[in-house]
Design a protein around this motif. Structure first.
Motif, mmCIF file in Angstrom:
data_model
loop_
_atom_site.group_PDB
_atom_site.id
_atom_site.type_symbol
_atom_site.label_atom_id
_atom_site.label_comp_id
_atom_site.label_asym_id
_atom_site.label_seq_id
_atom_site.Cartn_x
_atom_site.Cartn_y
_atom_site.Cartn_z
ATOM 1 N N MET A 1 0.844 -1.184 0.000
ATOM 2 C CA MET A 1 0.000 0.000 0.000
ATOM 3 C C MET A 1 0.881 1.235 0.000
ATOM 4 O O MET A 1 1.805 1.358 0.802
ATOM 5 N N THR A 2 0.577 2.157 -0.926
ATOM 6 C CA THR A 2 1.303 3.420 -0.932
ATOM 7 C C THR A 2 0.701 4.362 0.103
ATOM 8 O O THR A 2 -0.461 4.217 0.481
ATOM 9 N N ASN A 16 -3.368 3.554 -2.715
ATOM 10 C CA ASN A 16 -3.207 2.573 -3.788
ATOM 11 C C ASN A 16 -3.108 1.184 -3.174
ATOM 12 O O ASN A 16 -2.272 0.950 -2.297
ATOM 13 N N GLY A 18 -2.000 -2.299 -2.382
ATOM 14 C CA GLY A 18 -0.733 -2.982 -2.593
ATOM 15 C C GLY A 18 -0.897 -4.440 -2.998
ATOM 16 O O GLY A 18 -1.974 -5.032 -2.884
ATOM 17 N N ASP A 20 0.209 -6.983 -1.551
ATOM 18 C CA ASP A 20 -0.063 -7.833 -0.395
ATOM 19 C C ASP A 20 -1.549 -7.895 -0.054
ATOM 20 O O ASP A 20 -2.001 -8.807 0.637
ATOM 21 N N ASP A 21 -2.331 -6.906 -0.529
ATOM 22 C CA ASP A 21 -3.759 -6.840 -0.209
ATOM 23 C C ASP A 21 -4.648 -7.307 -1.360
ATOM 24 O O ASP A 21 -5.870 -7.157 -1.304
ATOM 25 N N HIS A 33 -4.827 -1.466 7.743
ATOM 26 C CA HIS A 33 -4.141 -0.209 7.497
ATOM 27 C C HIS A 33 -4.715 0.994 8.247
ATOM 28 O O HIS A 33 -3.997 1.965 8.498
ATOM 29 N N ALA A 66 -5.014 -5.492 -6.390
ATOM 30 C CA ALA A 66 -3.780 -4.700 -6.401
ATOM 31 C C ALA A 66 -3.844 -3.669 -7.520
ATOM 32 O O ALA A 66 -4.259 -3.957 -8.638
ATOM 33 N N GLU A 148 6.547 -4.544 5.884
ATOM 34 C CA GLU A 148 5.596 -3.873 6.769
ATOM 35 C C GLU A 148 5.007 -4.856 7.776
ATOM 36 O O GLU A 148 4.836 -4.541 8.946
ATOM 37 N N THR A 170 3.929 -12.512 3.751
ATOM 38 C CA THR A 170 2.882 -11.519 3.522
ATOM 39 C C THR A 170 1.523 -12.118 3.856
ATOM 40 O O THR A 170 1.374 -13.345 3.912
#
Length: 433
Positions: A1-2, A16, A18, A20-21, A33, A66, A148, A170
């Motif tokens: 995620m940005t 945005n 990511g 991983d999501d 998040h 994503a 993260e 992840t």
């Protein structure tokens, strides 16, 4: 995620999605998040059209992908809806000692962007519990590096079992691997030393397992009436006379202590497993009293395509026992990993019933059709029933399973290495065939 960007005019934030999501529910994304944003707040934003995915209205149950762009109301709206007295759900990264960090990183035998494979030593628990302070789960902060999220366990090994342990890096990989294990597409190969020699060198054990009453769930046992189905394939690799055998084990279900319970149930407890084998599980002559059960290999599909196929080296005590008994480690790795498993009894019975039904329908159609009268053959007895079709009742090949321990196989183990000439070894227990 940005990182979220704010619109200078409206204050709305943009995120945005990511890699991983990818594929998770929108409400799950908020838990990961924006944990201080309650589900009630997210639902309210969705009802009023303030929550958007790529410009379109979204609901908490929508799946996101994503690369998509999320539009979320400004932080002020988030704070106004939040309970000021509710503590933030932020997990602090655990600071480990140099020795703990070295232990964790020293176990890594495979590393990529989605997963680790560890070679867990015997005596180290996978997860914590009563009076268990050091365990693999507690060491995973040492493997987070710059990610993260913290690495996540997707399966476990018993404390005294060594070998290959898969860890997801992840959340997306954790969900992918969890589905592989629950769907039985992940393949695990164990090596074990067992007491005496099974009379069948390649067998399938099908015995239901349940918690043993009075043990607080700490011990399992065979329970034909209420146990959960459990299947284990074993293959004899080598034998040391009639004293012990080196076997390969493949679990096709994931019950607690399954391999240990199954081998003890057919009369061949794993060497060093006093819990299920008692005093008979220990060999004399200098063989280690530690558990001789090792997760040698793991093979599983990779979230990004291809597969992970990793072999874990034996712990010192197991390797020394193989040498002492005259076994060559190479022989175990030469066995081919079958990709297809034998059908269960229930599957065989279901197929037999379906076949019998189709045969009856075909013969019924041959005997009579709509508006067609069969011509009677001279000398035929009226009303004589025809026979044929597959049998599914008692005494048939696909009949109901017999009670008691069952080991299915065809090849008796000869003296020396499997396949060699000689007299068959001792039977592996009551009810074997």
């Amino acid at each position: 995620m940005t990182a979220g960007k704010s619109d200078s005019d409206t204050g709305f934030r943009e995120f945005n999605v990511g890699f991983d999501d990818d594929g998770i529910r929108l409400d799950r994304w908020f838990k990961r998040h924006l944990p201080d944003t309650s589900y009630t707040t997210v639902a309210m934003w969705a009802r009023t059209g303030q929550l958007r995915v790529d410009g379109a209205r979204a609901t908490p149950g929508d799946r996101i992908a994503a690369g998509q762009m999320l539009r979320v109301p400004p932080p002020e709206a988030d704070k106004a809806a939040a309970d000021p007295d509710k503590p933030k759900r932020v997990r602090e990264r655990v600071i480990l000692s140099d020795e703990e960090t070295e232990l964790a990183q020293g176990m890594v035998i495979h590393k990529d962007f989605q997963a680790f494979v560890l070679n867990k030593p015997p005596g180290l628990a996978t997860q914590g519990g009563t009076k268990t302070t050091q365990h693999v789960d507690g060491l995973l902060d040492a493997l987070q590096y710059d990610n993260e999220g913290r690495p996540k366990l997707v399966h476990r090994l018993d404390k005294d079992t060594s070998g290959a342990l898969l860890v997801a890096r992840t959340s997306r990989a954790a969900a992918f691997f969890a589905k592989a294990f629950s769907g039985r597409t992940a393949r695990k190969v164990y090596w074990a030393l067992v007491v005496d020699v099974p009379s069948i060198e390649d067998g399938m054990i099908e015995l239901p397992i349940a918690k043993q009453p009075g043990t607080g769930g700490e011990k399992m046992h065979i329970d034909e009436a209420e146990g959960a189905p459990a299947r284990t394939r074993y293959r004899v690799i080598e034998r040391a006379g009639n004293r012990a055998a080196w076997v390969e084990l493949q679990p096709f279900t994931g019950r607690t202590h399954q391999l240990r319970v199954h081998m003890a149930a057919i009369g061949h407890p794993i060497v060093g497993d006093g819990k299920y084998g008692g005093a008979a599980a220990f060999l004399t002559g200098g063989i280690s009293r530690k558990m001789h059960l090792h997760a040698r290999r793991i093979k599983v599909d990779h979230p990004d395509g291809g597969s992970i196929d990793v072999t874990a080296e034996l712990p010192t005590h197991f390797a020394e026992s193989l040498k002492q008994l005259g076994f060559e480690e190479k022989l175990g790795d030469d066995l081919v990993l079958d990709e297809k498993t034998a059908p269960t009894r229930e599957q065989m019975k279901s197929r037999a019933k379906a076949h019998a039904k189709s045969v009856r329908k075909e013969r019924k159609g041959e005997r009579r059709g709509r508006g067609v009268v069969e011509e009677k053959k001279p000398g035929a007895k009226p009303g004589a029933p025809k026979t044929g079709g597959a049998r599914t009742g008692a005494g048939s090949k696909f009949g109901a399973p017999r009670s008691g321990p069952r080991v299915e196989g065809a090849k008796p183990a000869g003296r020396g290495r499997p396949g060699g000439a000689g007299k068959p070894g001792p039977r592996s227990g009551p009810g074997t065939r």
